[in-house]
Design an enzyme around this catalytic site. Structure first.
Site, PDB file in Angstrom:
ATOM      1  N   ASP A 188       3.939  85.793  64.329  1.00 48.00           N
ATOM      2  CA  ASP A 188       2.580  85.808  64.484  1.00 48.00           C
ATOM      3  C   ASP A 188       1.688  84.598  63.737  1.00 48.00           C
ATOM      4  O   ASP A 188       1.167  83.947  64.417  1.00 48.00           O
ATOM      5  CB  ASP A 188       2.016  87.179  64.076  1.00 48.00           C
ATOM      6  CG  ASP A 188       0.455  87.341  64.494  1.00 48.00           C
ATOM      7  OD1 ASP A 188       0.386  87.165  65.720  1.00 48.00           O
ATOM      8  OD2 ASP A 188      -0.247  87.774  63.805  1.00 48.00           O
ATOM      9  N   HIS A 200      -0.732  79.957  65.296  1.00 52.08           N
ATOM     10  CA  HIS A 200      -0.423  81.252  65.932  1.00 52.08           C
ATOM     11  C   HIS A 200       1.052  80.990  66.600  1.00 52.08           C
ATOM     12  O   HIS A 200       1.077  79.832  67.449  1.00 52.08           O
ATOM     13  CB  HIS A 200      -1.373  81.670  66.961  1.00 52.08           C
ATOM     14  CG  HIS A 200      -0.952  82.879  67.759  1.00 52.08           C
ATOM     15  ND1 HIS A 200      -0.748  84.099  67.096  1.00 52.08           N
ATOM     16  CD2 HIS A 200      -0.760  82.864  69.063  1.00 52.08           C
ATOM     17  CE1 HIS A 200      -0.466  84.988  68.000  1.00 52.08           C
ATOM     18  NE2 HIS A 200      -0.324  84.472  69.034  1.00 52.08           N
ATOM     19  N   LYS A 239       6.423  86.063  72.715  1.00 54.95           N
ATOM     20  CA  LYS A 239       7.172  85.132  71.512  1.00 54.95           C
ATOM     21  C   LYS A 239       7.847  86.121  70.682  1.00 54.95           C
ATOM     22  O   LYS A 239       9.001  85.720  70.213  1.00 54.95           O
ATOM     23  CB  LYS A 239       6.119  84.412  70.619  1.00 54.95           C
ATOM     24  CG  LYS A 239       5.234  83.390  71.565  1.00 54.95           C
ATOM     25  CD  LYS A 239       4.088  82.814  70.652  1.00 54.95           C
ATOM     26  CE  LYS A 239       3.106  83.865  70.104  1.00 54.95           C
ATOM     27  NZ  LYS A 239       2.234  84.433  71.242  1.00 54.95           N
ATOM     28  N   ARG A 285      12.387  68.422  84.954  1.00 54.76           N
ATOM     29  CA  ARG A 285      13.618  69.145  85.236  1.00 54.76           C
ATOM     30  C   ARG A 285      14.884  68.213  84.611  1.00 54.76           C
ATOM     31  O   ARG A 285      15.897  68.685  84.904  1.00 54.76           O
ATOM     32  CB  ARG A 285      13.895  69.507  86.678  1.00 54.76           C
ATOM     33  CG  ARG A 285      12.603  70.393  87.168  1.00 54.76           C
ATOM     34  CD  ARG A 285      12.980  70.704  88.798  1.00 54.76           C
ATOM     35  NE  ARG A 285      13.903  71.081  88.972  1.00 54.76           N
ATOM     36  CZ  ARG A 285      14.423  71.373  90.251  1.00 54.76           C
ATOM     37  NH1 ARG A 285      13.538  71.183  91.422  1.00 54.76           N
ATOM     38  NH2 ARG A 285      15.612  72.209  90.501  1.00 54.76           N
TER      39      ARG A 285
END
Length: 310
Positions: free
Chosen positions: A178, A139, A160, A244
Site C-alpha cells: 500500500d 502508493h 497489486k 511486445r
C-alpha cells in the site's frame, strides 16, 4: 529536515554514555557526514563542520594526551564551545578529566564505543545515509523477487496486493504493501521500506488485513530492499499499443533516479505473479549482459542477410 536522535544512535550502536548527567532528548543529528577533529585539536578552526557527529580515534587521542595542561585548557575550551551535537570516542578510549569537565560545562554529550575507528565510521556513515536520505511515499507494493526489488504500482483495486500475495506464496518476500517509503541513499540507489504502522500487513479487498509474517513466517518478509525495477499495472486498452519486443527500455523517475519500468496490461486469465517473476529474472539477465530482445533482433538480421545472399 530529517534528523536522528542521539538516543537512537546510542541504542543502535550499543554506545556507552560518558556524560549521563546531560539530557539527550533534544539532541539531534541532521547530517549524514562525520568529522574527525584532528585539525581543530591542532588549533585550525577554519571551515570546521561542528554540526556533524564528531569521532575521536587513536591518533586524535594520543595527540590530546601529548598536549601540556595550558594548551589543553585553551584547545578544549575552543573546541567544545562550538555547536557540536555529540562526540564519540572509539576503541574504548576515554577522555581525560579536563575534557570531560569542560564537555559537561558546555553540555556536549560524550559517547564511547569498543569498535575500531574505521569500522565504526563506515557503519555510522552508511546508517546515517539511509536514515537521513531524501524520502517520499508512493502508493504501491514492494516485493523482493529473486533478489530484485520489484515495485508494483497502479490504480487502487487493480490487483497489486493480490499479485504480492501470490508472489509470497511462491517463496518471495514482502517489503511493504500500500505505502512504500522510498529513500535516495546515493545517486544510483533507491531503497524502499514500510511505514512502521503497516509493516508486514497486506490489505485484501473482501478479506481485510492479513499479517504476512504470522501467516507465512519470518522468511516471507524483508525490512528494506533496493528498488531495481518498476512494474506498472493498468487496465487493458485496445487502442493502446503495448511493447511486445522490449528493444527500447521505458523509465520512471523517483527523487531524480531513473528506474526501468514495464507497463503490464491487465486482463482476466493473466498470471501477474508469473509475469513479475519473469520480469525480475529478465532484468537480472540484462544486468549480467544478456538481452533476449537484442538476441532475437540479431537472429532476424542474420536470417535476412542470409536470404539476401541466397
Amino acid at each position: 529536515m530529517a534528523s536522528v536522535s542521539v538516543e537512537e544512535i546510542i541504542e543502535r550502536f550499543k554506545l556507552e554514555n560518558l556524560t549521563p548527567e546531560l539530557d539527550l532528548s533534544d539532541v539531534k543529528i541532521n547530517q549524514p557526514d562525520i568529522n574527525r577533529p584532528a585539525l581543530q585539536l591542532a588549533g585550525y578552526f577554519e571551515h570546521y563542520e561542528a554540526v556533524r557527529l564528531q569521532i575521536i580515534g587513536f591518533v586524535e587521542y594520543t595527540y590530546m594526551n601529548s598536549l601540556d595542561d595550558e594548551r589543553k585548557q585553551k584547545i578544549y575550551n575552543q573546541l567544545l564551545s562550538c555547536p557540536i551535537p555529540v562526540i564519540v570516542f572509539c576503541r574504548e578510549l576515554r577522555p581525560d578529566p579536563l575534557f570531560l569537565k569542560i564537555a559537561l560545562e558546555k553540555k556536549i554529550p560524550l559517547l564511547m564505543t569498543k569498535k575500531a575507528t574505521s569500522a565504526f565510521t563506515a557503519e555510522i556513515i552508511r546508517w546515517l545515509n539511509v536514515q537521513l536520505a531524501p524520502c517520499i511515499s508512493v502508493h504501491g507494493v514492494l516485493v523482493d523477487v529473486f533478489g530484485e526489488g520489484v515495485l508494483i504500482t497502479g490504480e487502487s483495486g487493480i490487483g497489486k496486493s493480490e499479485a504480492a500475495l501470490e508472489l509470497i506464496k511462491r517463496g518471495h518476500r514482502l517489503v511493504t504493501d500500500d505505502v512504500v517509503e522510498i529513500r535516495k541513499v546515493s545517486d544510483d540507489t533507491l531503497v524502499g521500506s514500510a511505514p512502521a504502522i503497516t509493516k508486514h500487513f497486506i490489505e485484501l479487498r473482501g478479506i481485510g488485513i492479513v499479517d504476512v509474517k504470522t501467516l507465512f513466517g519470518v522468511s516471507s518478509v524483508k525490512e528494506t530492499s533496493q528498488i531495481d525495477l518498476v512494474i506498472k499495472l493498468e487496465d487493458w486498452n485496445k487502442e493502446k499499443e503495448y511493447d511486445r519486443l522490449g528493444l527500447e527500455e521505458e523509465y520512471t523517475e523517483y527523487l531524480g533516479n531513473k528506474l526501468i519500468c514495464h507497463s503490464i496490461p491487465i486482463r482476466p486469465g493473466r498470471n501477474l505473479a508469473v509475469i513479475c517473476e519473469s520480469a525480475a529474472v529478465n532484468h537480472r539477465q540484462k544486468k549480467m549482459g544478456y538481452n533476449a530482445a537484442q538476441e532475437l533482433y540479431a537472429r532476424v538480421q542474420s536470417n535476412l542477410a542470409k536470404k539476401r545472399e541466397d
